[in-house]
Design a protein around this motif. Structure first.
Motif, PDB file in Angstrom:
ATOM      1  N   ALA A   1      44.146  46.972  39.920  1.00 13.62           N
ATOM      2  CA  ALA A   1      45.153  46.304  40.437  1.00 13.62           C
ATOM      3  C   ALA A   1      46.347  46.418  39.856  1.00 13.62           C
ATOM      4  CB  ALA A   1      44.734  44.921  41.012  1.00 13.62           C
ATOM      5  N   GLU A   2      46.390  46.268  38.573  1.00 16.69           N
ATOM      6  CA  GLU A   2      47.536  46.267  37.692  1.00 16.69           C
ATOM      7  C   GLU A   2      47.862  47.859  37.730  1.00 16.69           C
ATOM      8  OE1 GLU A   2      47.058  45.487  33.344  1.00 16.69           O
ATOM      9  OE2 GLU A   2      46.359  43.496  33.840  1.00 16.69           O
TER      10      GLU A   2
ATOM     11  N   PRO B   1      38.213  47.567  34.614  1.00 16.53           N
ATOM     12  CA  PRO B   1      37.788  46.233  35.311  1.00 16.53           C
ATOM     13  C   PRO B   1      38.646  46.197  36.780  1.00 16.53           C
ATOM     14  CG  PRO B   1      38.452  45.589  33.301  1.00 16.53           C
ATOM     15  CD  PRO B   1      38.815  47.111  33.242  1.00 16.53           C
ATOM     16  N   ALA B   2      38.302  45.508  37.508  1.00 13.53           N
ATOM     17  CA  ALA B   2      39.138  45.614  38.984  1.00 13.53           C
ATOM     18  C   ALA B   2      40.279  44.883  38.871  1.00 13.53           C
ATOM     19  CB  ALA B   2      37.953  44.814  40.275  1.00 13.53           C
ATOM     20  N   ALA B   3      40.486  44.020  37.983  1.00 15.08           N
ATOM     21  CA  ALA B   3      41.937  43.278  38.194  1.00 15.08           C
ATOM     22  C   ALA B   3      42.756  44.549  37.182  1.00 15.08           C
ATOM     23  CB  ALA B   3      41.788  42.328  36.913  1.00 15.08           C
ATOM     24  N   MET B   4      42.084  45.338  36.464  1.00 17.90           N
ATOM     25  CA  MET B   4      43.116  46.208  35.659  1.00 17.90           C
ATOM     26  C   MET B   4      43.373  47.406  36.928  1.00 17.90           C
ATOM     27  SD  MET B   4      42.590  48.890  32.645  1.00 17.90           S
ATOM     28  CE  MET B   4      42.658  47.715  31.221  1.00 17.90           C
TER      29      MET B   4
END
Ligand SMILES: Cc1cc2nc3c(=O)[nH]c(=O)nc-3n(C[C@H](O)[C@H](O)[C@H](O)COP(=O)(O)O)c2cc1C
Ligand code: SF4
Length: 650
Positions: A145-146, A140-143
């Motif tokens: 970034a993480e 996922p895009a949020a991951m």
């Protein structure tokens, strides 16, 4: 003036001056036990720094929880890692060596589980790999970034621990390479699509690390200059990326292959069948196109080769990783002109990456002190020198003698044959295994340096023991080919591998090798005889040929055998022979397997110990140690290790 001027010229990256061009590239050691550097790892790297390496790049450190690709990697996801890294940095810097660490996310290349259950692997897209059979989930895009933030936080921690730099691992098909690869990254968001979008991940990782660390902190890139796989990054694709990033990383560390493919993974630690310095032309082609310093590794096992590669302009620094695993003091010996004293790596892969793939701590078959520095790092001089008789001049006896003599004993080694080496003399006769003979040269040199008295063509007998009057005897008399009763053997032509290798027998045009050993011998004979024009069937009593040897050695060889037309038959247990028909039994169903038109049956059925001196030694009331194949038949690795162990305590 040293004879290796390029190798011992310093190099400067940012404000860091590295004393020479010898680099230990990142390699998993399996020494860490709790995901952080421990005493064993500190001692391991201290030995290589003390031996004169210019730069050590520590093994991969996971930057995110999803980066756990084995059960024993290092993690840099919390401040808990800082004290351990600081201790490694202290030990390495104390000896004048620079220290970087690899920052890592495997993406879909999850090799091992933490608890027996398969974890969810995250990759740019849900595209499976061939080698580990992993079907990943798209990140996922949020991951994403993480994970990028994880690279930056990890770099900052390592800087606080006192390291000089980090290396982003985009090599071998790991996560950054997966983002770069249009056949693996199928995303249609900001992270996939055209070249710019597929490079965005690496671009942001670099930007985040730079923002989190100081101006002197070195940030390099490890990359496969060619992943050498139909679905991998091509040399042209990698070149375009390296040109696009030129000047932004402090160095490019060039390797080859991808973990994703069975065949291409062989490039990660190429076996002895691969040419020395095989990637120098690849790094030369990259160095010609970029201003960023270029490092290269791959079968550079001798300083003379390293010097040639540097002098030719193919690279700015040379990875000599297994060379340093095998001989941590290689740089110091090279600098002092003691080239003959260097214990050259033979690229057998058995105890270094072989142990890694089995989940065991790193070692070396020629130098079992590696990975065991805390126990065997410095041989303790004996307070009471004694006369030690070593019976047998194979690897076990040679190591025992060298170690005992190095500690101050009077070691006398007697070998019944005319030459030292034991079974290594035969092993080196297999195709592409000539370098295995290096183990004999190296151990013989160790014995010379330690002052061992060597007597060849001297069989140890009761009379000899009495005349030498030793205080202790080490029995290292090795093994011979095992020859069990085979039903109908008298009706056909049945020979053993030793006879074939020594040219003691003629072999017919159609050969069946019954292979219980599942090691180098069956595959080596198959190649030798196929190249000589024989029809070769390799009937293995197991799942596959070479089942018991390191996967890269095996996989390369299996490809060669396939190309030569060797027929490999798995699950075949030898039963008997009737004239030209060999009978096997299927190892699980028990069904008969018949092989007709066999001119010669070669029985690769293992070895039996040769140990007929122990009673004599006991009878004489002498201290007795039995080691290596004389104890029970195994491989050179156990032989040398047992030689070390007995030599260290005797
Ligand atoms: C035990 C072992 C583990 C390795 N693990 C890694 C790794 O974690 N990261 C990496 O980039 N390369 C790894 N490699 C590859 C080495 O960095 C190096 O490229 C390879 O050994 C070829 O160089 P050499 O012929 O000088 O040994 C490993 C090699 C070995 C022998
Ligand atoms: S085990 Fe073999 S390949 Fe590994 S370092 Fe030692 S000699 Fe080299």
């Amino acid at each position: 003036m040293t004879a290796l001027p390029h190798l011992f010229a310093p190099i400067t990256l940012r404000n860091l001056t590295i004393r020479n061009r010898i680099l230990s590239t990142g390699h998993d050691t399996t020494l860490p036990t709790a995901f952080v550097p421990n005493d064993a790892l500190v001692a391991y790297h201290r030995a290589r720094a003390a031996g004169g390496a210019g730069l050590i790049v520590m093994q991969v450190a996971g930057v995110h929880e999803t980066a756990r690709y084995t059960a024993h990697l290092l993690m840099a996801t919390s401040d808990d890692c800082i004290p351990g890294y600081a201790r490694v940095a202290g030990a390495v810097h104390e000896h004048g060596c620079a220290l970087f660490a690899q920052l890592f996310h495997p993406g879909r290349e999850i090799m091992e589980s933490q608890d027996g259950t398969a974890p969810v692997a995250y990759a740019p897209s849900a595209v499976p790999n061939e080698r580990f059979h992993v079907m990943p989930r798209a990140m996922p895009a949020a991951m994403i970034a993480e994970v990028i933030a994880g690279y930056a936080a990890a770099a900052h921690r390592l800087e606080r621990a006192g390291l000089d730099g980090v290396e982003v691992v985009a090599s071998h098909g790991y996560l950054p390479a997966q983002f770069l690869n249009p056949r693996v990254n199928l995303r249609s968001d900001a992270w996939g699509g055209d070249d710019v979008a597929r490079r965005r991940f690496l671009d942001q990782v670099l930007a985040a690390i730079r923002a989190a660390t100081g101006p002197d902190f070195v940030v390099g890139l490890r990359i496969s200059g060619d992943e050498k796989d139909a679905d991998g990054l091509s040399a042209e694709e990698v070149m375009a990326t390296l040109v696009a990033f030129d000047g932004r990383f402090d160095y490019y560390n060039v390797t080859a292959g991808t973990s994703a493919g069975i065949g291409s993974a062989i490039n990660i630690a190429p076996p002895m069948a691969v040419a020395h310095g095989h990637l120098a032309p690849l790094s030369a082609s990259i160095r010609a196109r970029v201003t960023t310093p270029v490092f290269v590794a791959g079968r550079i096992n001798q300083p003379q080769d390293a010097e040639r590669i540097l002098a030719s302009g193919a690279a700015d620094m040379v990875g000599m990783t297994r060379a340093l695993i095998c001989d941590p003091d290689m740089p110091a010996k090279a600098r002092e002109g003691r080239l003959d004293d260097i214990r050259a790596c033979i690229a057998c892969n058995q105890a270094c990456i072989g142990h890694f793939h089995m989940g065991y701590p790193i070692s070396c078959i020629q130098h079992p002190e590696t990975g065991r520095e805390l126990t065997y790092g410095t041989p303790a001089p004996t307070p009471a020198p004694r006369r030690i008789l070593i019976a047998g001049g194979g690897p076990a006896g040679m190591k025992a003698a060298a170690m005992a003599a190095a500690r101050g004993h009077h070691a006398i080694l007697c070998e019944a044959g005319r030459q030292l080496g034991g079974q290594a003399l035969l092993a080196q006769m297999l195709p592409t295994r000539a370098e295995f003979g290096g183990i004999i040269t190296n151990l013989a040199r160790e014995m010379t340096l330690a002052g061992v008295e060597v007597r060849t063509s001297t069989r140890v007998t009761r009379d000899l023991i009495t005349s030498i009057a030793p205080d202790a005897v080490v029995i290292a008399t090795g093994a011979g080919p095992r020859a069990p009763q085979i039903e109908g053997a008298q009706t056909g032509h049945v020979v053993n591998p030793w006879q074939v290798l020594r040219n003691e027998v003629n072999v017919g045009g159609s050969v069946l090798i019954a292979d219980w050993s599942l090691d180098w011998i069956g595959m080596g004979l198959a190649e030798k005889l196929a190249r000589a024009g024989c029809r070769v069937r390799l009937a293995v009593d197991g799942y596959m040929a070479g089942q018991r040897i390191h996967q890269y050695v095996r996989d390369l060889w299996i490809g060669t055998l396939h190309d030569l037309g060797v027929e490999v038959i798995p699950y075949a247990r030898l039963y008997g022979i009737d004239g030209q028909t060999v009978y096997c039994q299927h190892a699980t169903s028990g069904a008969p397997m018949l092989f007709d038109d066999v001119d010669t049956l070669i029985t690769s059925l293992g070895h039996h110990s040769i140990c007929d001196l122990d009673d004599t030694v006991a009878d004489l009331g002498l201290e007795c140690h039995v080691i290596g194949d004389a104890l029970t038949p195994r491989t050179a690795e156990e032989a040398v290790f047992e030689g070390l162990k007995v030599g260290a305590v005797i």
